[in-house]
Design an enzyme around this catalytic site. Sequence first.
Site, PDB file in Angstrom:
ATOM      1  CG  HIS A 230     -27.317   0.917  -4.271  1.00  0.00           C
ATOM      2  ND1 HIS A 230     -27.888   0.124  -5.338  1.00  0.00           N
ATOM      3  CD2 HIS A 230     -26.618   1.738  -5.241  1.00  0.00           C
ATOM      4  CE1 HIS A 230     -27.585   0.782  -6.092  1.00  0.00           C
ATOM      5  NE2 HIS A 230     -27.863   1.838  -6.278  1.00  0.00           N
ATOM      6  CG  ASP A 351     -29.161   5.386  -9.702  1.00  0.00           C
ATOM      7  OD1 ASP A 351     -28.335   4.699  -9.815  1.00  0.00           O
ATOM      8  OD2 ASP A 351     -30.492   5.313  -9.242  1.00  0.00           O
TER       9      ASP A 351
END
Lengths: 390, 390
Positions: A230, A351
């Site tokens: 990430h 997200d």
Amino acid sequence: MRRRTALKNLSSLAAVAIAPDFVQAKEDRLLNTHTSKQSLRKIATEEAFTIPEIATAYKEIVHKGGTNLDLMVLKQIYDAPVGQSAGSSAKNNDVSNRDKQTQSMLPKLLDFDPIRLADMDANNVTMHLLSLTMPGVQILEKSQAIDLAQLANDRLSEVIKQHPTRFAGLACFAPQDPAIAAKEMQRSINNLKLNGFIVNSHTNNLYLDDPRFFPILEAAEALDAPIYIHPRAPSDGMASPFRDYRIEGAAWGYGVETSTHILRLIFSGTLDRFPKLNIVIGHMGEALPFWLWRLDFMGAPGARAGRKNALKPSEYFQRNITITTSGVEDPSALRFCIDKIGVDRIMWAIDYPYQPTTPAVSFIEKAPLTETEREKIAHGNAERIFKIKP
Amino acid sequence: MRRRTALKNLSSLAAVAIAPDFVQAKEDRLLNTHTSKQSLRKIATEEAFTIPEIATAYKEIVHKGGTNLDLMVLKQIYDAPVGQSAGSSAKNNDVSNRDKQTQSMLPKLLDFDPIRLADMDANNVTMHLLSLTMPGVQILEKSQAIDLAQLANDRLSEVIKQHPTRFAGLACFAPQDPAIAAKEMQRSINNLKLNGFIVNSHTNNLYLDDPRFFPILEAAEALDAPIYIHPRAPSDGMASPFRDYRIEGAAWGYGVETSTHILRLIFSGTLDRFPKLNIVIGHMGEALPFWLWRLDFMGAPGARAGRKNALKPSEYFQRNITITTSGVEDPSALRFCIDKIGVDRIMWAIDYPYQPTTPAVSFIEKAPLTETEREKIAHGNAERIFKIKP
């Protein structure tokens, strides 16, 4: 720090007020479950949470200050004066809409139920694959990072046990101590039954191609569990041009940091040393699929002294890399990626809470895809990659 | 330094041997012109050259050494022991295919006729829009940069006068002295009749959003001439993660450096202060078209305190930015960009001599395009943007 104490300390961090409409939404959940029986099964694969103890630790880091670029966004989320900007927009144009949204992130990050489940239900989202939000424990001092990683994984495991059909999760660990990280990785998969790992790009400005981290990559291979790389803001050695105009974060710096990380793994030969590594990257592959033609042309094996890649970059995308759609709800970009790396290498994500759920759901429901493609991207690939029960 | 002296000094730089097949190709040119009468008119828009004096200056810089990342590739091109690697490939796998090609670049960069024209003729390329190769004079000391920019522009102008239907050109200048740069820009357009400007990204680690460079942007607007922002390796403040595995150059660092430059121009508000600026970027827009959905979502006007953009990033692509296909011969990427920014914003390029001509030509001739699209990308847009006689 105990949970109760941490929650108490949090009162100064943010107002975790539960709005009445969320309670209503919770009551509507059973109904939604029925009416959505026929709807597309949707596993969102890059969904963020935190725990009070880590939120407190971030607040302390922000107060301490420093040059790390992540502090810019951490200050917004974890140390924003509550409600300061809400009523002052007319007076202060510099405090803008996204800054205000960021200041409301913390309650959503700390919550699993009722806010999150209500949001999922209202949008017919089957499951969140949860991961500790960026920059994870990687920004903390080593011993604190080790302790809080274990705590976050324990909490994550508890939440999943409470809602096994609604949540799955990626374990965090402290790369600051690779040996202990490898043990925590084993515990997370074997004991806690988590679905893989999350790493927020660099750790103390080092990338996973650094041999000191190889025990972590060995563990991921041995456990047959994916690592989601990430973003976080660019490391100190590349931070300077990102310090102006707030381009350090999701608008730009995140993508540059993470794509550079992936290319270091490729051109260092790390993915040859660990050929079974399963790497996941978000944000439509951090634009790397778009670069593949040039990467293959300029980065073929042996193209330059100093590079160690045994395969063409596109071949690592076939073997080692899967992408998610987080933050890029663009049907053209999705189609391009299907053409380029194949539909089996793409997973849907929201997200949450950084992106709103409704348009992300609309995107996967309405994008021009065959139904086979849609099922694979919405849930099938996630079930395979993260070993989530279909 | 006079041309003859410089050429003499160059004898130690590289063997500028003219191979017999180039002479043959020159003799074939008239024939080719006839047989290709019906073929697609093709203006290649990112075609590199240098002059002996600048090649010598680069060699001196390489010998002096330093931390600037461009030195890694400059050493390969301008200070490679001639022929060292050609016969040693079996023995030394570390000296690889592209490194060897790089060592043969200098003769092609220094030549206009016969090597270049023969290559163009053999591939039915109508015209090269020439530009001084990276990092231009921007890596040189100020007074030397000013002098050599003028010299390079004079030489370029001479070559174009000799072959007005085969060459057009972009002027360089020394951003190290913005006032003198602006004067050279005026001379280049008004006196030398060149077609625009080339800037190789940062100058002494500063980007064009720095107000000290505003006289340059004012001049470009006033002269109604485009600035091609060409890559160079990442600036010192972002160089660190690019120092390993030779990812500083065309494989990766170039794209990151240049795209970051463009986003600084957008988010600083520079493109609002100079709304008529015409910026050109290569390499299929340095992947920025692929990022546009996320850039618009995260970078809408007012999204963050500290940003000054009045428009959405995609709106600057409609108003201020044109891209070329240099180094990305990918029909899928081309189609994506047509969908995303429009066919009028895309120009063909080869990136001679860094990319081979034949596949670049095949790409534009065979890509699945309508004939209108093909004509615009192959030459029509370049004629409009660079004011090249159709």
